[in-house]
Write a protein that holds these residues in place. Sequence first.
Motif, PDB file in Angstrom:
ATOM      1  N   ASP A  94       0.839  -1.180   0.000  1.00 35.75           N
ATOM      2  CA  ASP A  94       0.000   0.000   0.000  1.00 35.75           C
ATOM      3  C   ASP A  94       0.885   1.244   0.000  1.00 35.75           C
ATOM      4  O   ASP A  94       2.104   1.150  -0.069  1.00 35.75           O
ATOM      5  N   SER A  95       0.246   2.428   0.132  1.00 35.62           N
ATOM      6  CA  SER A  95       1.012   3.662  -0.003  1.00 35.62           C
ATOM      7  C   SER A  95       2.097   3.771   1.085  1.00 35.62           C
ATOM      8  O   SER A  95       3.126   4.360   0.885  1.00 35.62           O
ATOM      9  N   SER A  96       1.866   3.129   2.256  1.00 29.10           N
ATOM     10  CA  SER A  96       2.886   3.209   3.296  1.00 29.10           C
ATOM     11  C   SER A  96       3.900   2.065   3.169  1.00 29.10           C
ATOM     12  O   SER A  96       4.651   1.785   4.090  1.00 29.10           O
ATOM     13  N   SER A  97       3.898   1.407   2.023  1.00 29.91           N
ATOM     14  CA  SER A  97       4.831   0.325   1.698  1.00 29.91           C
ATOM     15  C   SER A  97       4.711  -0.876   2.631  1.00 29.91           C
ATOM     16  O   SER A  97       5.631  -1.663   2.744  1.00 29.91           O
ATOM     17  N   GLN A  98       3.609  -0.988   3.346  1.00 29.99           N
ATOM     18  CA  GLN A  98       3.383  -2.173   4.175  1.00 29.99           C
ATOM     19  C   GLN A  98       2.889  -3.291   3.263  1.00 29.99           C
ATOM     20  O   GLN A  98       1.936  -3.096   2.515  1.00 29.99           O
ATOM     21  N   PRO A  99       3.541  -4.453   3.311  1.00 27.63           N
ATOM     22  CA  PRO A  99       3.046  -5.518   2.439  1.00 27.63           C
ATOM     23  C   PRO A  99       1.631  -5.924   2.839  1.00 27.63           C
ATOM     24  O   PRO A  99       1.345  -6.056   4.021  1.00 27.63           O
ATOM     25  N   GLN A 100       0.764  -6.057   1.839  1.00 28.07           N
ATOM     26  CA  GLN A 100      -0.597  -6.504   2.137  1.00 28.07           C
ATOM     27  C   GLN A 100      -0.613  -8.021   2.198  1.00 28.07           C
ATOM     28  O   GLN A 100       0.187  -8.688   1.564  1.00 28.07           O
ATOM     29  N   LYS A 101      -1.589  -8.541   2.962  1.00 27.23           N
ATOM     30  CA  LYS A 101      -1.703  -9.990   3.074  1.00 27.23           C
ATOM     31  C   LYS A 101      -2.186 -10.565   1.750  1.00 27.23           C
ATOM     32  O   LYS A 101      -3.038  -9.967   1.090  1.00 27.23           O
ATOM     33  N   ARG A 102      -1.618 -11.685   1.376  1.00 30.37           N
ATOM     34  CA  ARG A 102      -2.056 -12.312   0.129  1.00 30.37           C
ATOM     35  C   ARG A 102      -2.758 -13.619   0.451  1.00 30.37           C
ATOM     36  O   ARG A 102      -2.281 -14.390   1.288  1.00 30.37           O
ATOM     37  N   PRO A 103      -3.870 -13.873  -0.219  1.00 32.46           N
ATOM     38  CA  PRO A 103      -4.533 -15.155   0.027  1.00 32.46           C
ATOM     39  C   PRO A 103      -3.677 -16.307  -0.497  1.00 32.46           C
ATOM     40  O   PRO A 103      -2.922 -16.140  -1.452  1.00 32.46           O
ATOM     41  N   THR A 104      -3.813 -17.452   0.156  1.00 33.94           N
ATOM     42  CA  THR A 104      -3.104 -18.651  -0.280  1.00 33.94           C
ATOM     43  C   THR A 104      -3.987 -19.416  -1.258  1.00 33.94           C
ATOM     44  O   THR A 104      -5.169 -19.619  -0.997  1.00 33.94           O
ATOM     45  N   VAL A 105      -3.387 -19.823  -2.360  1.00 29.29           N
ATOM     46  CA  VAL A 105      -4.125 -20.636  -3.335  1.00 29.29           C
ATOM     47  C   VAL A 105      -3.918 -22.113  -3.001  1.00 29.29           C
ATOM     48  O   VAL A 105      -2.788 -22.566  -2.852  1.00 29.29           O
ATOM     49  N   LEU A 106      -5.018 -22.837  -2.846  1.00 30.87           N
ATOM     50  CA  LEU A 106      -4.938 -24.287  -2.633  1.00 30.87           C
ATOM     51  C   LEU A 106      -5.440 -24.969  -3.897  1.00 30.87           C
ATOM     52  O   LEU A 106      -6.630 -24.929  -4.203  1.00 30.87           O
ATOM     53  N   LEU A 107      -4.510 -25.554  -4.620  1.00 30.69           N
ATOM     54  CA  LEU A 107      -4.863 -26.225  -5.884  1.00 30.69           C
ATOM     55  C   LEU A 107      -5.119 -27.692  -5.593  1.00 30.69           C
ATOM     56  O   LEU A 107      -4.193 -28.435  -5.249  1.00 30.69           O
ATOM     57  N   CYS A 108      -6.364 -28.139  -5.715  1.00 32.14           N
ATOM     58  CA  CYS A 108      -6.672 -29.548  -5.461  1.00 32.14           C
ATOM     59  C   CYS A 108      -6.479 -30.343  -6.743  1.00 32.14           C
ATOM     60  O   CYS A 108      -7.213 -30.163  -7.717  1.00 32.14           O
ATOM     61  N   ILE A 109      -5.462 -31.193  -6.713  1.00 30.72           N
ATOM     62  CA  ILE A 109      -5.143 -32.010  -7.887  1.00 30.72           C
ATOM     63  C   ILE A 109      -5.172 -33.473  -7.445  1.00 30.72           C
ATOM     64  O   ILE A 109      -4.814 -33.787  -6.304  1.00 30.72           O
ATOM     65  N   GLY A 110      -5.584 -34.352  -8.321  1.00 34.85           N
ATOM     66  CA  GLY A 110      -5.583 -35.778  -7.973  1.00 34.85           C
ATOM     67  C   GLY A 110      -6.261 -36.584  -9.062  1.00 34.85           C
ATOM     68  O   GLY A 110      -6.935 -36.050  -9.937  1.00 34.85           O
ATOM     69  N   MET A 111      -6.051 -37.891  -8.973  1.00 29.64           N
ATOM     70  CA  MET A 111      -6.646 -38.799  -9.962  1.00 29.64           C
ATOM     71  C   MET A 111      -8.175 -38.718  -9.906  1.00 29.64           C
ATOM     72  O   MET A 111      -8.740 -38.363  -8.863  1.00 29.64           O
ATOM     73  N   ALA A 112      -8.783 -39.130 -11.014  1.00 30.14           N
ATOM     74  CA  ALA A 112     -10.248 -39.151 -11.067  1.00 30.14           C
ATOM     75  C   ALA A 112     -10.776 -40.019  -9.920  1.00 30.14           C
ATOM     76  O   ALA A 112     -10.265 -41.118  -9.680  1.00 30.14           O
ATOM     77  N   GLY A 113     -11.744 -39.514  -9.213  1.00 28.18           N
ATOM     78  CA  GLY A 113     -12.385 -40.282  -8.151  1.00 28.18           C
ATOM     79  C   GLY A 113     -11.647 -40.252  -6.817  1.00 28.18           C
ATOM     80  O   GLY A 113     -12.098 -40.885  -5.846  1.00 28.18           O
ATOM     81  N   SER A 114     -10.519 -39.531  -6.740  1.00 32.03           N
ATOM     82  CA  SER A 114      -9.764 -39.514  -5.478  1.00 32.03           C
ATOM     83  C   SER A 114     -10.511 -38.732  -4.404  1.00 32.03           C
ATOM     84  O   SER A 114     -10.230 -38.871  -3.209  1.00 32.03           O
ATOM     85  N   GLY A 115     -11.445 -37.894  -4.841  1.00 34.56           N
ATOM     86  CA  GLY A 115     -12.255 -37.143  -3.867  1.00 34.56           C
ATOM     87  C   GLY A 115     -11.952 -35.660  -3.836  1.00 34.56           C
ATOM     88  O   GLY A 115     -12.227 -34.999  -2.835  1.00 34.56           O
ATOM     89  N   LYS A 116     -11.428 -35.119  -4.940  1.00 35.93           N
ATOM     90  CA  LYS A 116     -11.084 -33.680  -4.990  1.00 35.93           C
ATOM     91  C   LYS A 116     -12.305 -32.802  -4.707  1.00 35.93           C
ATOM     92  O   LYS A 116     -12.242 -31.883  -3.907  1.00 35.93           O
TER      93      LYS A 116
END
Length: 298
Positions: free
Chosen positions: A8-30
């Motif tokens: 932001d303008s005061s150079s404080q880093p803003q919080k960033r959301p975490t991306v959770l990528l659900c990957i897996g074989m078909a039927g694994s329950g993603k």
Amino acid sequence: MSTDSFTDSSSQPQKRPTVLLCIGMAGSGKTTFMQRLNAHLHSVKKPPYVLNLDPAVTQLPFTANIDIRDTVNYKEVMKQYNLGPNGGILTSLNLFTTKFDQVLEFISKRAPTLEHIIVDTPGQIEIFTWSASGAIITDAMAATYPCVVAYVIDTPRTTSPATFMSNMLYACSILYKTKLPFILVFNKTDVVSHEFAVRWMTDFETFQQALQKDSSYMSSLMNSMCLVVGVSAITGAGMDEFFKAVDEAVKEYETALNKAERQEDKKQAQLTRLMKDMDVSDSSSRAGNINNVYPSTI
Ligand SMILES: Nc1nc2c(ncn2[C@@H]2O[C@H](COP(=O)(O)OP(=O)(O)OP(=O)(O)O)[C@@H](O)[C@H]2O)c(=O)[nH]1
């Protein structure tokens, strides 16, 4: 987007959301796991931003903010290109990825209020080992946000050593390709406990000691494979452990990964090259309807 967008303008880093990528074989329950993540995060009053990238899913048990099915008609793509289900899913995702910049824009508007972005993906995990769209999605996300792969494994179907090994090799190839922190999510532990898998993995003591001595980038990635949790998407068991692993994985992202690789100019060049390699200009004009991504709820 440059990393400056997060100050932001005061150079404080803003919080960033975490991306959770659900990957897996078909039927694994993603999808069931996504539903569980969504419910869990809602219950702790931290509703996530939800992306569905599976064009072939018939029923989503949660509401997605962005749903690929609103943009690409997978059955239409199969017809137009004379493809089977696998090719149809891959081509649909390729078409959608050509507009992934719009997805990032939607996300960036909501990012300051978010802690998590959760992403459901198709069971065709080769998308993340060799297809351009998988690389564009993971690279674009990871260039902007801490990004963690939740690799969902069907525990009851992985109890034979051969199946276990083959599933781990898939996991390794995704790990090497995405170079992202990785959580092995042994799902369906209400049916079979994942203890056998932990035992098999931790038997490699000398291998692990050697890895710990090695401070190379790849070695730290391999060590991140040690983040193993057992969950049941059905009963909700293991969710606290999962989110502890996510915190560890985000630390991994922040520290162990080579920051230089995350520099925007390099990413931009890489993305442009990948988009070019995909050569989708012809196919997207034939599909005709991929000019915009339509968010379900912004
Ligand atoms: N017992 C049990 N069953 C589960 C669990 N998670 C998912 N399932 C079941 O596993 C089946 C497949 O689950 P999905 O969530 O559709 O799996 P997916 O990985 O999204 O499948 P694709 O979309 O085909 O890739 C369904 O019948 C679920 O009810 C779990 O933790 N325990």
